[in-house]
Design a protein around this motif. Structure first.
Motif, PDB file in Angstrom:
ATOM      1  N   ASP A   1       0.843  -1.195   0.000  1.00 27.72           N
ATOM      2  CA  ASP A   1       0.000   0.000   0.000  1.00 27.72           C
ATOM      3  C   ASP A   1       0.883   1.251   0.000  1.00 27.72           C
ATOM      4  O   ASP A   1       1.705   1.447   0.889  1.00 27.72           O
ATOM      5  CB  ASP A   1      -0.912  -0.025   1.233  1.00 27.72           C
ATOM      6  CG  ASP A   1      -1.790   1.214   1.289  1.00 27.72           C
ATOM      7  OD1 ASP A   1      -2.722   1.296   0.484  1.00 27.72           O
ATOM      8  OD2 ASP A   1      -1.505   2.109   2.112  1.00 27.72           O
ATOM      9  N   ALA A   2       0.686   2.123  -0.991  1.00 29.68           N
ATOM     10  CA  ALA A   2       1.586   3.272  -1.178  1.00 29.68           C
ATOM     11  C   ALA A   2       1.550   4.221   0.029  1.00 29.68           C
ATOM     12  O   ALA A   2       2.599   4.620   0.535  1.00 29.68           O
ATOM     13  CB  ALA A   2       1.228   4.014  -2.464  1.00 29.68           C
ATOM     14  N   ALA A   3       0.353   4.556   0.482  1.00 28.07           N
ATOM     15  CA  ALA A   3       0.228   5.528   1.585  1.00 28.07           C
ATOM     16  C   ALA A   3       0.867   4.979   2.865  1.00 28.07           C
ATOM     17  O   ALA A   3       1.599   5.676   3.575  1.00 28.07           O
ATOM     18  CB  ALA A   3      -1.236   5.867   1.817  1.00 28.07           C
TER      19      ALA A   3
ATOM     20  N   GLY B   1      10.416  15.826  -2.421  1.00 28.09           N
ATOM     21  CA  GLY B   1       9.004  15.885  -2.039  1.00 28.09           C
ATOM     22  C   GLY B   1       8.175  14.838  -2.765  1.00 28.09           C
ATOM     23  O   GLY B   1       7.070  15.109  -3.185  1.00 28.09           O
ATOM     24  N   TRP B   2       8.724  13.615  -2.896  1.00 28.84           N
ATOM     25  CA  TRP B   2       8.055  12.494  -3.551  1.00 28.84           C
ATOM     26  C   TRP B   2       7.764  12.822  -5.013  1.00 28.84           C
ATOM     27  O   TRP B   2       6.688  12.561  -5.531  1.00 28.84           O
ATOM     28  CB  TRP B   2       6.789  12.064  -2.779  1.00 28.84           C
ATOM     29  CG  TRP B   2       7.108  11.752  -1.365  1.00 28.84           C
ATOM     30  CD1 TRP B   2       7.140  12.648  -0.334  1.00 28.84           C
ATOM     31  CD2 TRP B   2       7.507  10.487  -0.825  1.00 28.84           C
ATOM     32  NE1 TRP B   2       7.541  12.011   0.824  1.00 28.84           N
ATOM     33  CE2 TRP B   2       7.758  10.683   0.562  1.00 28.84           C
ATOM     34  CE3 TRP B   2       7.673   9.199  -1.355  1.00 28.84           C
ATOM     35  CZ2 TRP B   2       8.172   9.655   1.401  1.00 28.84           C
ATOM     36  CZ3 TRP B   2       8.068   8.176  -0.507  1.00 28.84           C
ATOM     37  CH2 TRP B   2       8.318   8.409   0.847  1.00 28.84           C
ATOM     38  N   GLU B   3       8.769  13.420  -5.634  1.00 31.67           N
ATOM     39  CA  GLU B   3       8.679  13.703  -7.068  1.00 31.67           C
ATOM     40  C   GLU B   3       9.941  13.222  -7.760  1.00 31.67           C
ATOM     41  O   GLU B   3      10.998  13.125  -7.139  1.00 31.67           O
ATOM     42  CB  GLU B   3       8.531  15.213  -7.308  1.00 31.67           C
ATOM     43  CG  GLU B   3       7.132  15.717  -7.038  1.00 31.67           C
ATOM     44  CD  GLU B   3       6.979  17.188  -7.379  1.00 31.67           C
ATOM     45  OE1 GLU B   3       7.866  17.734  -8.074  1.00 31.67           O
ATOM     46  OE2 GLU B   3       5.973  17.772  -6.952  1.00 31.67           O
ATOM     47  N   LEU B   4       9.832  12.979  -9.051  1.00 36.42           N
ATOM     48  CA  LEU B   4      10.995  12.579  -9.831  1.00 36.42           C
ATOM     49  C   LEU B   4      11.652  13.792 -10.464  1.00 36.42           C
ATOM     50  O   LEU B   4      10.963  14.731 -10.852  1.00 36.42           O
ATOM     51  CB  LEU B   4      10.558  11.623 -10.949  1.00 36.42           C
ATOM     52  CG  LEU B   4      10.293  10.187 -10.540  1.00 36.42           C
ATOM     53  CD1 LEU B   4       9.658   9.431 -11.701  1.00 36.42           C
ATOM     54  CD2 LEU B   4      11.597   9.499 -10.130  1.00 36.42           C
ATOM     55  N   PRO B   5      12.974  13.781 -10.589  1.00 38.51           N
ATOM     56  CA  PRO B   5      13.616  14.809 -11.424  1.00 38.51           C
ATOM     57  C   PRO B   5      13.369  14.478 -12.901  1.00 38.51           C
ATOM     58  O   PRO B   5      12.858  13.397 -13.213  1.00 38.51           O
ATOM     59  CB  PRO B   5      15.100  14.663 -11.074  1.00 38.51           C
ATOM     60  CG  PRO B   5      15.261  13.253 -10.609  1.00 38.51           C
ATOM     61  CD  PRO B   5      13.931  12.814 -10.040  1.00 38.51           C
ATOM     62  N   ASP B   6      13.727  15.392 -13.785  1.00 40.95           N
ATOM     63  CA  ASP B   6      13.585  15.129 -15.219  1.00 40.95           C
ATOM     64  C   ASP B   6      14.812  14.424 -15.784  1.00 40.95           C
ATOM     65  O   ASP B   6      14.735  13.736 -16.793  1.00 40.95           O
ATOM     66  CB  ASP B   6      13.383  16.451 -15.978  1.00 40.95           C
ATOM     67  CG  ASP B   6      12.123  17.158 -15.521  1.00 40.95           C
ATOM     68  OD1 ASP B   6      11.044  16.549 -15.626  1.00 40.95           O
ATOM     69  OD2 ASP B   6      12.210  18.297 -15.018  1.00 40.95           O
ATOM     70  N   ARG B   7      15.948  14.642 -15.105  1.00 35.57           N
ATOM     71  CA  ARG B   7      17.209  14.134 -15.639  1.00 35.57           C
ATOM     72  C   ARG B   7      18.168  13.884 -14.479  1.00 35.57           C
ATOM     73  O   ARG B   7      18.198  14.660 -13.530  1.00 35.57           O
ATOM     74  CB  ARG B   7      17.800  15.192 -16.579  1.00 35.57           C
ATOM     75  CG  ARG B   7      19.125  14.835 -17.222  1.00 35.57           C
ATOM     76  CD  ARG B   7      19.684  16.012 -18.006  1.00 35.57           C
ATOM     77  NE  ARG B   7      18.835  16.421 -19.107  1.00 35.57           N
ATOM     78  CZ  ARG B   7      18.879  15.887 -20.338  1.00 35.57           C
ATOM     79  NH1 ARG B   7      19.761  14.966 -20.620  1.00 35.57           N
ATOM     80  NH2 ARG B   7      18.060  16.299 -21.288  1.00 35.57           N
ATOM     81  N   VAL B   8      18.941  12.802 -14.588  1.00 37.07           N
ATOM     82  CA  VAL B   8      19.932  12.500 -13.556  1.00 37.07           C
ATOM     83  C   VAL B   8      21.271  12.211 -14.246  1.00 37.07           C
ATOM     84  O   VAL B   8      21.323  11.463 -15.223  1.00 37.07           O
ATOM     85  CB  VAL B   8      19.511  11.276 -12.697  1.00 37.07           C
ATOM     86  CG1 VAL B   8      20.478  11.066 -11.548  1.00 37.07           C
ATOM     87  CG2 VAL B   8      18.099  11.453 -12.152  1.00 37.07           C
ATOM     88  N   VAL B   9      22.342  12.814 -13.727  1.00 31.59           N
ATOM     89  CA  VAL B   9      23.687  12.583 -14.269  1.00 31.59           C
ATOM     90  C   VAL B   9      24.474  11.760 -13.248  1.00 31.59           C
ATOM     91  O   VAL B   9      24.577  12.155 -12.078  1.00 31.59           O
ATOM     92  CB  VAL B   9      24.412  13.907 -14.569  1.00 31.59           C
ATOM     93  CG1 VAL B   9      25.719  13.649 -15.324  1.00 31.59           C
ATOM     94  CG2 VAL B   9      23.523  14.852 -15.369  1.00 31.59           C
ATOM     95  N   VAL B  10      24.989  10.625 -13.687  1.00 28.94           N
ATOM     96  CA  VAL B  10      25.585   9.633 -12.778  1.00 28.94           C
ATOM     97  C   VAL B  10      26.903   9.114 -13.364  1.00 28.94           C
ATOM     98  O   VAL B  10      26.948   8.771 -14.551  1.00 28.94           O
ATOM     99  CB  VAL B  10      24.624   8.419 -12.613  1.00 28.94           C
ATOM    100  CG1 VAL B  10      25.154   7.425 -11.594  1.00 28.94           C
ATOM    101  CG2 VAL B  10      23.219   8.852 -12.247  1.00 28.94           C
TER     102      VAL B  10
ATOM    103  N   GLY C   1       3.536   3.013  -6.762  1.00 30.22           N
ATOM    104  CA  GLY C   1       2.661   4.185  -6.693  1.00 30.22           C
ATOM    105  C   GLY C   1       3.103   5.219  -5.673  1.00 30.22           C
ATOM    106  O   GLY C   1       2.333   6.089  -5.281  1.00 30.22           O
ATOM    107  N   LEU C   2       4.343   5.130  -5.210  1.00 28.61           N
ATOM    108  CA  LEU C   2       4.864   6.132  -4.273  1.00 28.61           C
ATOM    109  C   LEU C   2       5.145   7.450  -4.987  1.00 28.61           C
ATOM    110  O   LEU C   2       5.167   8.512  -4.363  1.00 28.61           O
ATOM    111  CB  LEU C   2       6.159   5.623  -3.620  1.00 28.61           C
ATOM    112  CG  LEU C   2       5.978   4.642  -2.475  1.00 28.61           C
ATOM    113  CD1 LEU C   2       7.290   3.946  -2.153  1.00 28.61           C
ATOM    114  CD2 LEU C   2       5.441   5.349  -1.233  1.00 28.61           C
TER     115      LEU C   2
END
Ligand code: PLP
Ligand code: ZN
Length: 415
Positions: free
Chosen positions: A45-47, A228-237, A259-260
Protein backbone atom coordinates in the motif's frame (compact mmCIF):
# COMPACT_ATOMS: atom_id res chain seq x y z
CA UNK A 1 7.06 -6.95 5.85
CA UNK A 2 4.64 -5.02 8.06
CA UNK A 3 1.93 -7.44 7.01
CA UNK A 4 4.24 -10.38 7.70
CA UNK A 5 4.86 -10.94 3.99
CA UNK A 6 8.30 -11.27 2.60
CA UNK A 7 8.71 -9.28 -0.61
CA UNK A 8 12.12 -10.72 -1.51
CA UNK A 9 11.52 -13.64 -3.81
CA UNK A 10 14.71 -15.02 -5.32
CA UNK A 11 17.87 -14.39 -7.27
CA UNK A 12 17.13 -14.23 -10.99
CA UNK A 13 19.36 -14.37 -14.06
CA UNK A 14 19.22 -11.06 -15.95
CA UNK A 15 19.57 -12.94 -19.24
CA UNK A 16 17.61 -16.22 -19.13
CA UNK A 17 15.46 -15.47 -16.04
CA UNK A 18 16.41 -18.73 -14.30
CA UNK A 19 15.73 -18.42 -10.56
CA UNK A 20 17.92 -19.38 -7.61
CA UNK A 21 17.60 -19.36 -3.83
CA UNK A 22 18.78 -16.26 -1.93
CA UNK A 23 22.32 -17.47 -1.27
CA UNK A 24 25.89 -16.29 -2.07
CA UNK A 25 25.74 -16.80 -5.81
CA UNK A 26 26.37 -14.35 -8.63
CA UNK A 27 26.32 -16.08 -12.01
CA UNK A 28 23.72 -18.22 -13.74
CA UNK A 29 24.55 -21.93 -14.06
CA UNK A 30 22.71 -22.07 -17.40
CA UNK A 31 24.06 -19.09 -19.29
CA UNK A 32 26.67 -17.37 -17.04
CA UNK A 33 24.49 -14.23 -16.96
CA UNK A 34 24.60 -11.99 -13.86
CA UNK A 35 22.04 -12.55 -11.10
CA UNK A 36 19.92 -9.97 -9.35
CA UNK A 37 17.40 -9.91 -6.54
CA UNK A 38 13.72 -9.97 -7.54
CA UNK A 39 10.79 -8.89 -5.37
CA UNK A 40 7.04 -9.03 -5.37
CA UNK A 41 5.71 -5.60 -4.46
CA UNK A 42 2.11 -6.39 -5.37
CA UNK A 43 -0.26 -5.50 -2.58
CA UNK A 44 2.13 -2.98 -1.05
CA UNK A 45 0.00 0.00 0.00
CA UNK A 46 1.59 3.27 -1.18
CA UNK A 47 0.23 5.53 1.58
CA UNK A 48 1.15 3.08 4.35
CA UNK A 49 4.63 2.48 2.85
CA UNK A 50 5.25 6.21 2.66
CA UNK A 51 4.25 6.71 6.30
CA UNK A 52 6.54 3.86 7.33
CA UNK A 53 9.47 5.31 5.39
CA UNK A 54 8.95 8.77 6.91
CA UNK A 55 8.85 7.29 10.41
CA UNK A 56 11.94 5.16 9.71
CA UNK A 57 15.59 5.66 10.69
CA UNK A 58 17.72 8.45 9.14
CA UNK A 59 19.61 5.94 7.02
CA UNK A 60 19.07 3.57 4.09
CA UNK A 61 17.22 1.27 6.50
CA UNK A 62 14.13 3.47 6.11
CA UNK A 63 13.84 1.72 2.71
CA UNK A 64 14.19 -1.82 4.12
CA UNK A 65 10.95 -2.98 2.41
CA UNK A 66 12.81 -2.56 -0.89
CA UNK A 67 16.02 -4.31 0.20
CA UNK A 68 16.85 -8.05 0.27
CA UNK A 69 16.06 -8.75 3.93
CA UNK A 70 13.20 -10.21 5.85
CA UNK A 71 13.77 -7.90 8.78
CA UNK A 72 15.94 -4.87 9.36
CA UNK A 73 19.54 -5.91 10.13
CA UNK A 74 21.54 -4.33 12.92
CA UNK A 75 24.43 -2.31 11.56
CA UNK A 76 26.93 -0.26 13.51
CA UNK A 77 27.71 2.32 10.80
CA UNK A 78 24.76 3.82 9.00
CA UNK A 79 24.75 5.03 5.41
CA UNK A 80 22.47 7.30 3.43
CA UNK A 81 20.22 10.32 3.99
CA UNK A 82 22.89 12.54 2.50
CA UNK A 83 22.07 16.14 1.52
CA UNK A 84 20.32 17.06 -1.70
CA UNK A 85 21.36 20.65 -2.31
CA UNK A 86 19.77 23.09 -4.74
CA UNK A 87 22.66 24.54 -6.75
CA UNK A 88 21.38 27.80 -8.22
CA UNK A 89 24.82 29.32 -8.75
CA UNK A 90 25.95 26.27 -10.69
CA UNK A 91 22.75 26.37 -12.78
CA UNK A 92 23.38 30.03 -13.52
CA UNK A 93 26.99 29.38 -14.58
CA UNK A 94 25.75 26.65 -16.91
CA UNK A 95 22.84 28.69 -18.22
CA UNK A 96 20.21 26.13 -17.23
CA UNK A 97 17.12 26.28 -15.02
CA UNK A 98 17.31 23.96 -12.01
CA UNK A 99 20.18 21.82 -10.73
CA UNK A 100 20.44 19.77 -7.55
CA UNK A 101 23.57 18.16 -6.13
CA UNK A 102 23.13 14.84 -4.33
CA UNK A 103 26.18 14.91 -2.10
CA UNK A 104 27.01 11.30 -1.31
CA UNK A 105 30.43 12.26 -0.01
CA UNK A 106 28.45 12.82 3.22
CA UNK A 107 28.52 9.12 4.10
CA UNK A 108 30.59 7.50 6.90
CA UNK A 109 33.61 6.82 4.65
CA UNK A 110 32.86 9.71 2.28
CA UNK A 111 31.54 7.96 -0.80
CA UNK A 112 28.35 6.29 -2.01
CA UNK A 113 30.04 2.89 -1.48
CA UNK A 114 28.79 2.89 2.14
CA UNK A 115 25.31 2.17 0.75
CA UNK A 116 26.32 -0.96 -1.13
CA UNK A 117 28.66 -2.18 1.61
CA UNK A 118 26.01 -1.76 4.31
CA UNK A 119 23.66 -4.01 2.36
CA UNK A 120 26.29 -6.55 1.23
CA UNK A 121 27.78 -6.91 4.69
CA UNK A 122 24.42 -7.27 6.41
CA UNK A 123 23.57 -10.04 3.93
CA UNK A 124 26.97 -11.67 4.38
CA UNK A 125 26.39 -11.83 8.14
CA UNK A 126 22.88 -13.21 7.64
CA UNK A 127 24.39 -15.92 5.41
CA UNK A 128 26.85 -16.75 8.18
CA UNK A 129 30.12 -15.36 6.80
CA UNK A 130 32.81 -14.35 9.28
CA UNK A 131 35.28 -12.83 6.82
CA UNK A 132 34.50 -10.11 4.28
CA UNK A 133 36.60 -8.96 1.33
CA UNK A 134 36.47 -6.85 -1.82
CA UNK A 135 38.19 -5.89 -5.06
CA UNK A 136 38.34 -2.12 -4.98
CA UNK A 137 39.07 0.91 -7.15
CA UNK A 138 39.53 2.83 -3.87
CA UNK A 139 36.34 3.87 -2.17
CA UNK A 140 35.11 0.34 -1.68
CA UNK A 141 38.35 -0.40 0.18
CA UNK A 142 37.69 2.45 2.65
CA UNK A 143 34.14 1.33 3.15
CA UNK A 144 34.67 -2.42 3.57
CA UNK A 145 37.53 -1.85 6.01
CA UNK A 146 35.45 0.58 8.10
CA UNK A 147 32.21 -1.40 8.16
CA UNK A 148 34.11 -4.62 8.96
CA UNK A 149 35.82 -2.84 11.85
CA UNK A 150 32.49 -1.57 13.13
CA UNK A 151 30.94 -5.03 12.90
CA UNK A 152 33.96 -6.81 14.35
CA UNK A 153 34.52 -8.90 11.22
CA UNK A 154 37.88 -9.84 9.76
CA UNK A 155 38.45 -8.26 6.34
CA UNK A 156 40.71 -8.51 3.29
CA UNK A 157 40.84 -5.57 0.94
CA UNK A 158 42.45 -5.91 -2.52
CA UNK A 159 43.46 -2.74 -4.39
CA UNK A 160 45.52 -1.88 -7.47
CA UNK A 161 49.02 -0.93 -6.23
CA UNK A 162 48.89 2.53 -7.91
CA UNK A 163 45.92 3.81 -5.88
CA UNK A 164 45.86 7.39 -4.50
CA UNK A 165 47.78 7.57 -1.22
CA UNK A 166 44.82 9.22 0.54
CA UNK A 167 42.63 6.22 -0.22
CA UNK A 168 45.31 3.74 0.88
CA UNK A 169 45.77 5.55 4.21
CA UNK A 170 42.02 5.89 4.75
CA UNK A 171 41.72 2.12 4.40
CA UNK A 172 44.69 0.76 6.35
CA UNK A 173 43.77 2.81 9.40
CA UNK A 174 40.78 0.54 10.11
CA UNK A 175 43.01 -2.48 10.71
CA UNK A 176 42.15 -4.53 7.64
CA UNK A 177 44.41 -6.92 5.71
CA UNK A 178 45.29 -4.49 2.93
CA UNK A 179 46.61 -6.19 -0.21
CA UNK A 180 48.12 -4.05 -3.00
CA UNK A 181 48.14 -5.96 -6.28
CA UNK A 182 50.58 -5.16 -9.07
CA UNK A 183 48.00 -4.78 -11.81
CA UNK A 184 44.88 -2.93 -12.90
CA UNK A 185 41.50 -3.08 -11.17
CA UNK A 186 40.42 -5.69 -13.69
CA UNK A 187 43.39 -7.87 -12.62
CA UNK A 188 42.40 -7.38 -8.98
CA UNK A 189 38.83 -8.34 -9.75
CA UNK A 190 39.90 -11.50 -11.59
CA UNK A 191 42.12 -12.51 -8.68
CA UNK A 192 39.27 -11.96 -6.21
CA UNK A 193 36.87 -13.99 -8.34
CA UNK A 194 39.34 -16.91 -8.25
CA UNK A 195 39.85 -16.49 -4.52
CA UNK A 196 36.10 -16.45 -3.93
CA UNK A 197 35.96 -20.06 -5.17
CA UNK A 198 38.73 -21.10 -2.78
CA UNK A 199 37.96 -19.17 0.40
CA UNK A 200 34.80 -19.15 2.42
CA UNK A 201 34.67 -15.35 2.40
CA UNK A 202 32.03 -12.87 1.34
CA UNK A 203 33.59 -10.73 -1.39
CA UNK A 204 31.09 -7.87 -1.30
CA UNK A 205 31.29 -7.10 -5.03
CA UNK A 206 31.94 -10.65 -6.25
CA UNK A 207 30.02 -13.55 -4.70
CA UNK A 208 27.49 -11.37 -2.86
CA UNK A 209 27.31 -8.78 -5.66
CA UNK A 210 23.56 -9.23 -6.30
CA UNK A 211 22.92 -7.92 -2.75
CA UNK A 212 25.67 -5.29 -2.92
CA UNK A 213 24.17 -3.65 -6.00
CA UNK A 214 20.76 -3.37 -4.32
CA UNK A 215 22.25 -0.74 -2.01
CA UNK A 216 22.54 1.70 -4.92
CA UNK A 217 18.76 1.78 -5.37
CA UNK A 218 18.55 3.80 -2.15
CA UNK A 219 20.13 6.76 -3.96
CA UNK A 220 17.12 6.81 -6.28
CA UNK A 221 14.66 6.51 -3.39
CA UNK A 222 16.34 9.33 -1.50
CA UNK A 223 16.40 11.70 -4.45
CA UNK A 224 12.66 11.17 -4.99
CA UNK A 225 11.82 11.49 -1.29
CA UNK A 226 13.97 14.62 -0.87
CA UNK A 227 12.32 16.25 -3.89
CA UNK A 228 9.00 15.89 -2.04
CA UNK A 229 8.06 12.49 -3.55
CA UNK A 230 8.68 13.70 -7.07
CA UNK A 231 11.00 12.58 -9.83
CA UNK A 232 13.62 14.81 -11.42
CA UNK A 233 13.58 15.13 -15.22
CA UNK A 234 17.21 14.13 -15.64
CA UNK A 235 19.93 12.50 -13.56
CA UNK A 236 23.69 12.58 -14.27
CA UNK A 237 25.58 9.63 -12.78
CA UNK A 238 29.20 8.42 -13.07
CA UNK A 239 29.78 4.94 -14.47
CA UNK A 240 32.47 2.47 -13.42
CA UNK A 241 30.88 -1.00 -13.59
CA UNK A 242 27.53 0.61 -14.43
CA UNK A 243 25.83 -0.79 -11.33
CA UNK A 244 25.09 2.56 -9.64
CA UNK A 245 23.74 4.06 -12.88
CA UNK A 246 21.32 1.21 -13.54
CA UNK A 247 20.22 0.76 -9.94
CA UNK A 248 19.29 4.42 -9.40
CA UNK A 249 16.85 4.01 -12.30
CA UNK A 250 15.65 0.71 -10.84
CA UNK A 251 14.84 2.52 -7.60
CA UNK A 252 12.68 5.01 -9.52
CA UNK A 253 10.98 2.19 -11.45
CA UNK A 254 10.09 0.30 -8.28
CA UNK A 255 8.56 3.37 -6.68
CA UNK A 256 6.58 4.12 -9.83
CA UNK A 257 5.31 0.53 -9.77
CA UNK A 258 4.25 0.76 -6.13
CA UNK A 259 2.66 4.18 -6.69
CA UNK A 260 4.86 6.13 -4.27
CA UNK A 261 5.65 8.56 -7.09
CA UNK A 262 4.16 9.44 -10.47
CA UNK A 263 5.55 10.22 -13.88
CA UNK A 264 8.24 8.46 -15.82
CA UNK A 265 11.83 7.39 -15.37
CA UNK A 266 14.09 10.46 -15.82
CA UNK A 267 16.49 10.87 -18.71
CA UNK A 268 19.59 9.01 -17.52
CA UNK A 269 22.98 10.49 -18.47
CA UNK A 270 26.07 8.40 -17.74
CA UNK A 271 29.50 9.94 -17.17
CA UNK A 272 32.91 8.38 -17.83
CA UNK A 273 36.49 9.57 -18.21
CA UNK A 274 38.13 9.53 -21.67
CA UNK A 275 40.91 7.41 -20.20
CA UNK A 276 38.47 4.61 -19.37
CA UNK A 277 35.31 4.94 -21.41
CA UNK A 278 34.20 1.53 -22.70
CA UNK A 279 30.50 2.33 -22.17
CA UNK A 280 30.66 5.88 -23.57
CA UNK A 281 32.51 4.59 -26.62
CA UNK A 282 29.94 1.88 -27.24
CA UNK A 283 27.21 4.52 -26.92
CA UNK A 284 28.93 6.83 -29.41
CA UNK A 285 29.55 4.00 -31.89
CA UNK A 286 26.05 2.58 -31.38
CA UNK A 287 27.62 -0.81 -30.69
CA UNK A 288 27.60 -3.25 -27.76
CA UNK A 289 30.26 -2.90 -25.04
CA UNK A 290 32.85 -5.39 -26.17
CA UNK A 291 36.60 -5.16 -25.80
CA UNK A 292 37.93 -4.39 -22.30
CA UNK A 293 40.02 -1.19 -22.21
CA UNK A 294 43.22 -0.49 -20.30
CA UNK A 295 42.45 2.48 -18.02
CA UNK A 296 44.59 5.61 -17.96
CA UNK A 297 42.81 8.45 -16.13
CA UNK A 298 42.94 10.51 -12.94
CA UNK A 299 39.41 9.22 -12.19
CA UNK A 300 40.75 6.02 -10.64
CA UNK A 301 37.51 5.22 -8.82
CA UNK A 302 35.86 4.85 -12.24
CA UNK A 303 38.73 2.91 -13.83
CA UNK A 304 37.01 -0.35 -14.72
CA UNK A 305 38.01 -1.49 -18.19
CA UNK A 306 35.59 -4.41 -18.30
CA UNK A 307 32.31 -3.12 -16.80
CA UNK A 308 29.98 -5.89 -15.60
CA UNK A 309 26.82 -3.81 -16.04
CA UNK A 310 27.97 -1.99 -19.18
CA UNK A 311 25.34 -3.55 -21.47
CA UNK A 312 22.52 -2.68 -19.06
CA UNK A 313 23.83 0.88 -18.66
CA UNK A 314 23.83 1.31 -22.45
CA UNK A 315 20.30 -0.03 -22.70
CA UNK A 316 19.10 2.35 -19.96
CA UNK A 317 20.66 5.45 -21.51
CA UNK A 318 19.13 4.61 -24.90
CA UNK A 319 15.71 3.73 -23.44
CA UNK A 320 15.39 6.97 -21.45
CA UNK A 321 16.65 9.29 -24.19
CA UNK A 322 19.89 9.87 -22.32
CA UNK A 323 23.53 9.65 -23.32
CA UNK A 324 26.83 8.33 -22.01
CA UNK A 325 29.55 10.94 -22.38
CA UNK A 326 33.25 10.87 -21.63
CA UNK A 327 35.42 13.83 -20.57
CA UNK A 328 39.17 14.48 -20.50
CA UNK A 329 41.34 14.67 -17.38
CA UNK A 330 41.55 18.44 -17.87
CA UNK A 331 37.76 18.72 -17.99
CA UNK A 332 37.61 16.58 -14.83
CA UNK A 333 39.92 19.01 -13.02
CA UNK A 334 37.81 21.94 -14.20
CA UNK A 335 34.65 20.09 -13.15
CA UNK A 336 35.98 19.72 -9.60
CA UNK A 337 36.72 23.47 -9.48
CA UNK A 338 33.40 24.46 -11.01
CA UNK A 339 31.47 22.45 -8.42
CA UNK A 340 33.60 23.73 -5.54
CA UNK A 341 33.36 27.39 -6.61
CA UNK A 342 29.61 27.38 -7.17
CA UNK A 343 28.34 25.04 -4.42
CA UNK A 344 30.99 24.72 -1.72
CA UNK A 345 31.12 20.97 -2.36
CA UNK A 346 34.63 19.56 -2.90
CA UNK A 347 34.40 16.31 -4.80
CA UNK A 348 36.89 13.69 -5.88
CA UNK A 349 37.75 13.04 -9.53
CA UNK A 350 34.58 10.95 -10.09
CA UNK A 351 32.47 13.99 -9.14
CA UNK A 352 34.61 16.04 -11.50
CA UNK A 353 33.59 13.61 -14.24
CA UNK A 354 29.91 14.05 -13.35
CA UNK A 355 30.12 17.86 -13.21
CA UNK A 356 32.07 18.03 -16.48
CA UNK A 357 29.46 15.87 -18.21
CA UNK A 358 26.68 18.09 -16.80
CA UNK A 359 28.51 21.08 -18.29
CA UNK A 360 28.87 19.26 -21.61
CA UNK A 361 25.12 18.50 -21.69
CA UNK A 362 24.29 22.15 -20.93
CA UNK A 363 26.64 23.43 -23.64
CA UNK A 364 25.28 20.98 -26.18
CA UNK A 365 21.76 22.21 -25.54
CA UNK A 366 20.54 18.81 -24.32
CA UNK A 367 18.93 20.30 -21.19
CA UNK A 368 15.59 22.07 -21.59
CA UNK A 369 14.90 25.36 -19.72
CA UNK A 370 12.18 23.81 -17.52
CA UNK A 371 14.14 20.71 -16.57
CA UNK A 372 14.96 19.70 -13.01
CA UNK A 373 18.38 18.04 -13.11
CA UNK A 374 20.12 16.06 -10.36
CA UNK A 375 23.89 15.47 -10.49
CA UNK A 376 25.03 12.57 -8.31
CA UNK A 377 28.28 13.44 -6.53
CA UNK A 378 29.68 10.14 -5.32
CA UNK A 379 32.89 10.94 -3.44
CA UNK A 380 35.02 13.34 -1.44
CA UNK A 381 37.69 15.72 -2.75
CA UNK A 382 40.11 15.12 0.12
CA UNK A 383 40.70 11.60 -1.23
CA UNK A 384 42.12 12.79 -4.57
CA UNK A 385 44.06 15.92 -3.63
CA UNK A 386 46.55 15.60 -6.49
CA UNK A 387 43.77 16.52 -8.92
CA UNK A 388 43.66 20.10 -7.61
CA UNK A 389 47.34 20.58 -6.84
CA UNK A 390 48.65 23.64 -8.71
CA UNK A 391 45.15 24.78 -9.72
CA UNK A 392 45.33 28.05 -7.73
CA UNK A 393 47.86 30.45 -6.25
CA UNK A 394 48.58 31.27 -2.62
CA UNK A 395 49.78 34.71 -1.49
CA UNK A 396 52.95 34.51 0.60
CA UNK A 397 53.51 37.42 2.95
CA UNK A 398 55.48 38.49 6.03
CA UNK A 399 53.51 38.84 9.28
CA UNK A 400 53.05 42.62 8.73
CA UNK A 401 50.07 44.68 7.59
CA UNK A 402 52.23 46.44 5.00
CA UNK A 403 53.24 43.13 3.49
CA UNK A 404 49.58 42.13 3.30
CA UNK A 405 48.61 45.44 1.69
CA UNK A 406 51.36 45.31 -0.90
CA UNK A 407 51.25 41.67 -1.79
CA UNK A 408 47.56 40.86 -1.49
CA UNK A 409 45.57 44.07 -1.94
CA UNK A 410 48.10 45.60 -4.33
CA UNK A 411 48.07 42.51 -6.45
CA UNK A 412 46.15 42.54 -9.71
CA UNK A 413 44.58 39.25 -8.64
CA UNK A 414 42.90 40.93 -5.66
CA UNK A 415 40.43 42.93 -7.74
C1 PLP B 1 32.45 2.96 -7.32
C2 PLP B 1 32.22 4.37 -7.66
C3 PLP B 1 31.34 4.80 -8.69
C4 PLP B 1 30.57 3.92 -9.65
O1 PLP B 1 30.45 2.64 -9.38
P1 PLP B 1 29.72 1.52 -10.28
O2 PLP B 1 30.70 0.41 -10.34
O3 PLP B 1 29.43 2.09 -11.63
O4 PLP B 1 28.50 1.16 -9.52
C5 PLP B 1 31.15 6.15 -8.85
N1 PLP B 1 31.79 7.06 -8.09
C6 PLP B 1 32.64 6.70 -7.13
C7 PLP B 1 33.32 7.77 -6.34
C8 PLP B 1 32.88 5.36 -6.86
O5 PLP B 1 33.73 5.03 -5.88
ZN1 ZN C 1 20.88 -17.40 -17.19
Amino acid sequence: MEDGRCRVEALECKECRARYALEARFVCDNCFGPLEVVYDFSGLDAAETRRKIQAGPQSIWRYVDFLPFERQPQTALAAGMTPLIRADRLAERLGIGEVWIKNDAANPTHSFKDRVVTVAMAKARELGYEVVACASTGNLANSVAAHAAAAGLESYVFIPADLEEQKVLATGVYGTHLVAVNGSYDDVNRLCTELSFERDWAFVNVNVRPYYSEGSKTLGYEIAEQLGWELPDRVVVPIASGSLFTKIARGFEEWLEVGLIEGEVPVMNGAQADGCSPVARAFADDKPVCKPVRPDTIAKSLAIGDPADGPYALELARRTGGTIDAVSDEEIRQGIKLLAETTGVFTETAGGVTTAVLKRLAERGDIGPEERVVAVITGEGLKTLDAVRGSFETYEIEPRVSSFTETVEGSPVAA
